[in-house]
Design a protein around this motif. Sequence first.
Motif, PDB file in Angstrom:
ATOM      1  N   TRP A 119       0.800  -1.214   0.000  1.00  6.88           N
ATOM      2  CA  TRP A 119       0.000   0.000   0.000  1.00  6.88           C
ATOM      3  C   TRP A 119       0.841   1.276   0.000  1.00  6.88           C
ATOM      4  N   THR A 126       4.092   3.264  -1.930  1.00  6.53           N
ATOM      5  CA  THR A 126       4.910   3.284  -3.145  1.00  6.53           C
ATOM      6  C   THR A 126       5.979   4.356  -3.027  1.00  6.53           C
ATOM      7  N   GLU A 152       8.931   6.348  -5.212  1.00  7.21           N
ATOM      8  CA  GLU A 152       9.565   6.669  -6.492  1.00  7.21           C
ATOM      9  C   GLU A 152      10.826   7.452  -6.179  1.00  7.21           C
ATOM     10  N   TYR A 188       4.045   7.716  -1.371  1.00  8.16           N
ATOM     11  CA  TYR A 188       2.611   7.916  -1.221  1.00  8.16           C
ATOM     12  C   TYR A 188       1.904   6.614  -0.870  1.00  8.16           C
ATOM     13  N   ASN A 215      -1.040   4.499  -1.851  1.00  6.91           N
ATOM     14  CA  ASN A 215      -1.754   4.426  -3.125  1.00  6.91           C
ATOM     15  C   ASN A 215      -3.186   3.918  -2.992  1.00  6.91           C
ATOM     16  N   ASN A 216      -3.701   3.839  -1.761  1.00  6.19           N
ATOM     17  CA  ASN A 216      -5.067   3.373  -1.537  1.00  6.19           C
ATOM     18  C   ASN A 216      -5.851   4.403  -0.730  1.00  6.19           C
ATOM     19  N   GLY A 235      -6.916   9.536  -4.974  1.00  4.68           N
ATOM     20  CA  GLY A 235      -6.322   8.212  -5.075  1.00  4.68           C
ATOM     21  C   GLY A 235      -5.038   8.035  -4.304  1.00  4.68           C
ATOM     22  N   ARG A 236      -4.406   9.144  -3.888  1.00  6.27           N
ATOM     23  CA  ARG A 236      -3.110   9.045  -3.214  1.00  6.27           C
ATOM     24  C   ARG A 236      -3.036  10.041  -2.066  1.00  6.27           C
ATOM     25  N   HIS A 275       0.222  11.673  -0.263  1.00  2.00           N
ATOM     26  CA  HIS A 275       1.675  11.752  -0.256  1.00  2.00           C
ATOM     27  C   HIS A 275       2.175  11.974   1.165  1.00  2.00           C
TER      28      HIS A 275
END
Length: 438
Positions: free
Chosen positions: A81, A83, A85, A294, A296-297, A412-413, A415
Amino acid sequence: MKAAARRFASTGFPLVILAASAASTCTLDLQGTGERGRESGTRSDGGAGGEGGADGLPNGMLYRWAAGAPAQPGIYELPRWLTLESPTPDKTVQIGESAVVSGIPADVPRARRTGDDRPWGLSLESARENRIPLSTPGQRPWRVIYDASLAAARGPDGEVSAGRVSDEDAKQASAAYVPVDRSEGSTSTVSGWVGDIDGEEGDFAWIRAFAFDDAAQADARTKVLAPARAWRRIDFTGVETDRAGQVWLYPAAGEAARRSAASFAFLNLESARYPSSAIPTTGSARRREADVLYANNAEWLIWKGWFKALIELAPNYASGEQLADHDLLYIDPGNRVFLRASDGALVMTATGARGAATLATEGLAWEREQALLVEVSSSPAGLSLQVTLDGEQEISVDAPAAVGAISVPESGRIHILGDPGGSQECADLRRVEFYEVH
């Protein structure tokens, strides 16, 4: 360690502004409501070295991740859940007072601690550039003076990543130096690892930034006393003047007649008020892009426009050293929690169909690596914001439903320690938790 790391693959709404003062009442019920979290079947563990949202969480808690000792040095594996980058390859991370992991690939979460008895955290850093063209003293553009010699040596990462500077001159203080691009008037920071220092008591190895103002050169943080075998990272900050842009390494400062040697590794010159992790360079300045983290759920974390969260972080900067507002939780530009650069206040903004509100604490003061525990809630009862500094001082502020019951978008996210562009400053994430709201 290096090889191992490389194997790892406005709106027009009315605005309400409230300020806070010190208080001792906790504004969040961290044990939740007594009901199990939604979508429990999708929870996953925290990955190697971390605790994640999984069955067995306290009632009312939806998801949780907490930093712990990593299964692989300097490397975390995050739950599904979360992520990360992190686009720049060949990154580094400090894993103890005397140790570094280097060669970390892109998009790999970094586990960081600054001492062997210090807590672990997930390192999330802003974009930075190292202006030293070759971060290991060695071949050109490095130069030597007064019969100094340079040789390859093992660094704090266990690899041949250091340069050993030897002073062979019995009359002058020998040194190695490298030309760097100046940024006149800029407040900048030099950092580097120093170790394996030979010499007599009273001698010291010394890093000098020639262009810095004189006050920075006299700072005790520029020196490491001899003799010393263990690696140690030092850093110092100054204002760049119109003098020549050069970074100097002295292995045997104190008395010019002394002969000695010291090893230096992972040298950084950054346009910032505090150091970030070492950025290896191999012949020219190099930029490390910002980390983006973030959840992502967010559709499960923001329920009908309400959410409750706890985040524990350790800023790598002291209050007053940040250059930008640092988002701790970011949903969108109107819905965020951040540390304000101008005064160190903790701020929460909420914007929705019913209007907008802003909560702000008084200006906060903290040291580098000091833990901040932030608790935030947006519910039908209103908004609530609390911060605890190092488990002691508690400051809270809230807005009742009459002015603060503003539901937020179910994006949706969410951060964490940054916005969609990445972390604005450098900090370690120690813990993040999300709760049900009723």
